[in-house]
Enzyme design. Structure first.
Site, PDB file in Angstrom:
ATOM      1  N   ARG A 177       0.817  -1.220   0.000  1.00  0.00           N
ATOM      2  CA  ARG A 177       0.000   0.000   0.000  1.00  0.00           C
ATOM      3  C   ARG A 177       0.847   1.265   0.000  1.00  0.00           C
ATOM      4  O   ARG A 177       0.419   2.314  -0.487  1.00  0.00           O
ATOM      5  CB  ARG A 177      -1.005  -0.023   1.151  1.00  0.00           C
ATOM      6  CG  ARG A 177      -2.120  -1.044   0.927  1.00  0.00           C
ATOM      7  CD  ARG A 177      -3.118  -1.030   2.060  1.00  0.00           C
ATOM      8  NE  ARG A 177      -2.537  -1.320   3.341  1.00  0.00           N
ATOM      9  CZ  ARG A 177      -2.283  -2.533   3.813  1.00  0.00           C
ATOM     10  NH1 ARG A 177      -2.592  -3.588   3.099  1.00  0.00           N
ATOM     11  NH2 ARG A 177      -1.731  -2.699   4.992  1.00  0.00           N
ATOM     12  N   GLU A 196       4.615  -9.146  15.941  1.00  0.00           N
ATOM     13  CA  GLU A 196       3.944  -9.558  17.179  1.00  0.00           C
ATOM     14  C   GLU A 196       4.237 -11.054  17.428  1.00  0.00           C
ATOM     15  O   GLU A 196       4.592 -11.448  18.529  1.00  0.00           O
ATOM     16  CB  GLU A 196       2.451  -9.324  17.003  1.00  0.00           C
ATOM     17  CG  GLU A 196       1.720  -9.210  18.314  1.00  0.00           C
ATOM     18  CD  GLU A 196       0.248  -8.915  18.084  1.00  0.00           C
ATOM     19  OE1 GLU A 196      -0.128  -8.547  16.953  1.00  0.00           O
ATOM     20  OE2 GLU A 196      -0.503  -9.069  19.055  1.00  0.00           O
TER      21      GLU A 196
HETATM   22  P1  AMP Z   1       3.964  -1.852  12.032  1.00  0.00           P
HETATM   23  O1  AMP Z   1       5.261  -2.458  11.596  1.00  0.00           O
HETATM   24  O2  AMP Z   1       3.358  -2.547  13.215  1.00  0.00           O
HETATM   25  O3  AMP Z   1       4.067  -0.348  12.245  1.00  0.00           O
HETATM   26  O4  AMP Z   1       2.925  -2.105  10.877  1.00  0.00           O
HETATM   27  C1  AMP Z   1       2.950  -1.342   9.758  1.00  0.00           C
HETATM   28  C2  AMP Z   1       2.565  -2.086   8.503  1.00  0.00           C
HETATM   29  O5  AMP Z   1       1.471  -2.966   8.688  1.00  0.00           O
HETATM   30  C3  AMP Z   1       2.163  -1.092   7.460  1.00  0.00           C
HETATM   31  O6  AMP Z   1       2.786  -1.424   6.238  1.00  0.00           O
HETATM   32  C4  AMP Z   1       0.660  -1.186   7.400  1.00  0.00           C
HETATM   33  O7  AMP Z   1       0.240  -1.177   6.060  1.00  0.00           O
HETATM   34  C5  AMP Z   1       0.291  -2.485   8.083  1.00  0.00           C
HETATM   35  N1  AMP Z   1      -0.711  -2.309   9.149  1.00  0.00           N
HETATM   36  C6  AMP Z   1      -0.511  -2.436  10.485  1.00  0.00           C
HETATM   37  N2  AMP Z   1      -1.634  -2.276  11.173  1.00  0.00           N
HETATM   38  C7  AMP Z   1      -2.606  -2.013  10.268  1.00  0.00           C
HETATM   39  C8  AMP Z   1      -4.009  -1.725  10.358  1.00  0.00           C
HETATM   40  N3  AMP Z   1      -4.666  -1.683  11.535  1.00  0.00           N
HETATM   41  N4  AMP Z   1      -4.671  -1.492   9.218  1.00  0.00           N
HETATM   42  C9  AMP Z   1      -4.039  -1.514   8.022  1.00  0.00           C
HETATM   43  N5  AMP Z   1      -2.738  -1.798   7.877  1.00  0.00           N
HETATM   44  C10 AMP Z   1      -2.008  -2.026   8.974  1.00  0.00           C
END
Ligand code: AMP
Length: 171
Positions: A59, A96
């Site tokens: 995305r 996670e």
């Molecule tokens: P993080 O590494 O936990 O910051 O997760 C970021 C990545 O996961 C990004 O590339 C987001 O597109 C996706 N992501 C994480 N949580 C969500 C969510 N609640 N809705 C959509 N995409 C998410």
């Protein structure tokens, strides 16, 4: 910005229980709201004289390319392992549950490049942190990280201390 908020739909339980997925595909169907988001980024980031925009699959690509074009910067895709065809560097990071890895073409960033990292959602910050490491391994300077959505309760900023972080919508 009200129209942008309305164009992001919460999908509870996707892709698994306990997650509220932020679906940005309705925003892509709304050219006025999408243009507004891109315009805002360009306006606030222009002064940083970015010459490379780095975005993560998939995305991040949707926003990264139009922002790069408008900033007159190159675009660099970051992908899951095994997708990029030439010589890559890689970075592992914790999820996670378990681990993941991201790759970038080794010749995509040059020493001293002024880099913007862009993605749709900042959640725990693990993905963005891994991308900062990829950029810095190649001698690039991360001038800012920009997100459409920041899930503040997950404190992604905690993993990205010392970097300039922009987000349009906070939950
Ligand atoms: P993080 O590494 O936990 O910051 O997760 C970021 C990545 O996961 C990004 O590339 C987001 O597109 C996706 N992501 C994480 N949580 C969500 C969510 N609640 N809705 C959509 N995409 C998410």
């Amino acid at each position: 910005m009200k129209n942008v908020r309305k164009s992001i739909i919460d999908v509870p339980g996707f892709p698994k229980k306990g997650i509220i997925f932020k679906d940005i595909t309705p925003l892509l169907l709304n050219p006025k709201a999408l243009a507004h988001v891109i315009d805002l980024w360009v306006k606030e980031l222009k002064k940083l004289k970015i010459n490379k925009v780095v975005a993560m699959e998939s995305r991040g690509f949707l926003f990264g390319v139009p922002v790069a074009l408008r900033l007159k910067a190159g675009f660099v895709p970051v992908r899951k392992p095994g997708k990029l065809p030439r010589k890559t560097i890689s970075q592992s990071f914790s999820l996670e549950y378990g681990k993941d890895k991201l790759e970038m073409h080794q010749d995509a960033i040059k020493k001293g490049d002024r880099v913007l990292i862009l993605d749709d959602v900042l959640a725990t910050g693990g993905t963005a942190e891994a991308v900062t490491k990829l950029v810095e391994k190649l001698g690039g300077k991360v001038k800012a990280l920009a997100f459409l959505i920041e899930l503040s309760f997950l404190n992604g900023r905690g993993k990205l201390k010392g970097y300039e972080i922009k987000s349009h919508i906070k939950y």
